[in-house]
Design an enzyme around this catalytic site. Structure first.
Site, PDB file in Angstrom:
ATOM      1  N   TYR A  64     -19.744 -28.265   3.836  1.00 44.86           N
ATOM      2  CA  TYR A  64     -20.110 -28.694   5.180  1.00 44.86           C
ATOM      3  C   TYR A  64     -21.625 -28.600   5.329  1.00 44.86           C
ATOM      4  CZ  TYR A  64     -15.452 -29.620   6.559  1.00 44.86           C
ATOM      5  OH  TYR A  64     -14.233 -30.203   6.645  1.00 44.86           O
ATOM      6  N   LYS A 110     -10.701 -25.507  -6.883  1.00 47.60           N
ATOM      7  CA  LYS A 110     -10.939 -26.550  -7.889  1.00 47.60           C
ATOM      8  C   LYS A 110     -11.803 -25.937  -8.989  1.00 47.60           C
ATOM      9  CE  LYS A 110     -10.770 -30.929  -9.237  1.00 47.60           C
ATOM     10  NZ  LYS A 110      -9.523 -31.588  -9.656  1.00 47.60           N
ATOM     11  N   ASP A 129      -5.817 -30.464  -6.177  1.00 52.81           N
ATOM     12  CA  ASP A 129      -5.152 -31.771  -6.272  1.00 52.81           C
ATOM     13  C   ASP A 129      -3.663 -31.594  -6.549  1.00 52.81           C
ATOM     14  OD1 ASP A 129      -6.483 -30.751  -8.479  1.00 52.81           O
ATOM     15  OD2 ASP A 129      -6.617 -32.647  -9.526  1.00 52.81           O
ATOM     16  N   ASP A 143      -9.502 -27.961   5.436  1.00 55.53           N
ATOM     17  CA  ASP A 143      -9.491 -28.985   6.488  1.00 55.53           C
ATOM     18  C   ASP A 143      -8.470 -30.073   6.127  1.00 55.53           C
ATOM     19  OD1 ASP A 143     -10.248 -30.351   8.733  1.00 55.53           O
ATOM     20  OD2 ASP A 143     -12.107 -31.137   7.906  1.00 55.53           O
ATOM     21  N   ASP A 202      -4.314 -30.666   7.673  1.00 61.89           N
ATOM     22  CA  ASP A 202      -3.825 -31.898   8.325  1.00 61.89           C
ATOM     23  C   ASP A 202      -2.533 -32.356   7.661  1.00 61.89           C
ATOM     24  OD1 ASP A 202      -6.026 -31.985  10.045  1.00 61.89           O
ATOM     25  OD2 ASP A 202      -6.301 -34.139   9.812  1.00 61.89           O
TER      26      ASP A 202
END
Ligand code: NAD
Length: 353
Positions: free
Chosen positions: A130, A183, A216, A240, A244
């Site tokens: 961010y 990751k 992933d 984030d 969702d």
């Protein structure tokens, strides 16, 4: 408990009005003595004060016990020099709201897309990818030449450790299972450090089972079998995106509660955005904001050792389940009511408990 209320953009004023009805009903039923201070942020503040958020508003929030922030049209806010500050980032950074707690569960009466589940995404909220919050001044996204942009991602031991602690403490109150999402196969240093810190904190919680997943592959795992997860801890942007997905898997993005918590402050905030495509139509689902308000009450209750607040938060969660089962909800979750009527019915349900 004094709560600053900022309705936000798009569907914000509609969903916040419904949430206010619920909070007022909870306050009356559980004798919480909630006091509300209404103000503006986002486009309304830009028009009135020349900035989406102001230093005076920050001071007001600092002096209060909690903040309810409606969804913001963040994509519209391009230039901080023109007062176009992302209010969500502003409060998270200024109040050091480092833990974004995003529960997602399936509900009786709402068809499951993937089988029943009940999990919480614990997302680091103050650094990561961010660019607008991970350096002290300015942004860390740079136009190197007209055709080249570099965006920096910051990961620190301190922020990794404190979000890990939030996740493990939460897991102790639930299924005692934490999944680390990362990751580290590519971001070997940053996510390697994140995993190390999570594993270090894990040693202080020997009862909690720990596993880890590459982000992933995690998308496949969570769609295939979300019931295998309890608490998921991850860095900012992965959290984030993942939250969702889990909110939508639970039935609708409009059901995703979200609390941003630090040591001294907390902010309830819907997981979704300002949804301009449905604004002003009385069809937006207010549950995300209502459930976030419940999370804010619970946070206050635990912190201040006030059981009535925790009881009210539980009642809000139970009333949400009952309302969904009875179809007293918006169309996106199979209900038959508009936004305002959903808030009214919810408040009546709470009052009758
Ligand atoms: P969005 O979350 O606003 O909407 C995505 C989809 O979900 C849309 O189809 C929308 O109609 C639907 N939806 C969202 N909330 C809903 C609700 N409560 N009830 C029913 N349906 C709902 O995402 P977007 O359209 O990509 O973004 C719109 C604006 O919101 C952008 O400016 C974006 O930057 C901003 N945004 C803000 C936040 C925040 O304030 N926390 C979060 C995400 C996006």
């Amino acid at each position: 408990m004094k709560i600053v209320v900022l309705p936000g953009d798009g569907i914000g004023p509609e969903t916040m009005a419904a949430t206010m009805e619920v909070l007022q009903a909870a306050s009356a039923r559980y004798d919480l003595g909630l006091a509300f201070e209404h103000d503006v942020a986002g486009h309304a503040s830009l028009q009135r004060h020349g900035a989406t958020v102001t230093p005076a508003l920050l001071e007001k929030v600092r002096a209060a016990d909690g903040l309810m922030l409606g969804p913001m049209a963040t994509y519209d806010f391009k230039d901080e020099a023109k007062g176009e500050i992302n209010p969500s980032k502003f409060f998270r950074k200024e109040l050091d709201l480092y833990a974004n707690i995003r529960p997602a569960r399936t509900w009786t009466g709402l068809p499951h897309k993937v089988g029943a589940f009940d999990l919480v995404v614990v997302r680091e909220n103050t650094e990561g990818f961010y660019a607008d919050r991970n350096i002290a001044s300015g942004g860390s996204e740079m136009l190197i030449t007209r055709d080249v942009v570099v965006s920096l991602r910051r990961i620190t031991r301190e922020c990794s450790a404190r979000i890990a602690r939030s996740a493990f403490e939460l897991a102790m109150t639930r299924g005692k299972h934490v999944s680390i999402v990362h990751k580290a196969n590519v971001l070997k240093l940053g996510d390697g450090m994140f995993i190390d810190e999570c594993r270090r904190v894990a040693q202080q919680f020997p009862e909690v089972n720990v596993d880890d997943f590459i982000v992933d592959a995690m998308m496949a795992h969570v769609v295939r079998a979300p019931q295998r997860f309890d608490v998921i801890v991850t860095t900012n942007m992965f959290g984030d995106i993942l939250s969702d997905l889990t909110a939508e898997l639970s039935g609708s993005l409009g059901l995703g509660g979200s609390l941003n918590a630090g040591l001294d402050h907390a902010m309830g905030q819907a997981a979704h955005g300002s949804a301009p495509d449905i604004a002003g139509q009385d069809i937006a689902n207010p549950f995300s904001l209502i459930l976030s308000a419940g999370q804010l009450l619970a946070w206050h209750g635990v912190r201040r050792e006030r059981p009535a607040f925790v009881a009210a938060a539980q009642a809000i969660e139970q009333a949400a389940a009952a309302a969904i089962a009875a179809g007293e909800a918006t169309r996106d979750v199979g209900g038959r009511l508009g936004t305002a009527a959903t808030g009214r019915a919810f408040a009546q349900r709470l009052a009758q408990r």
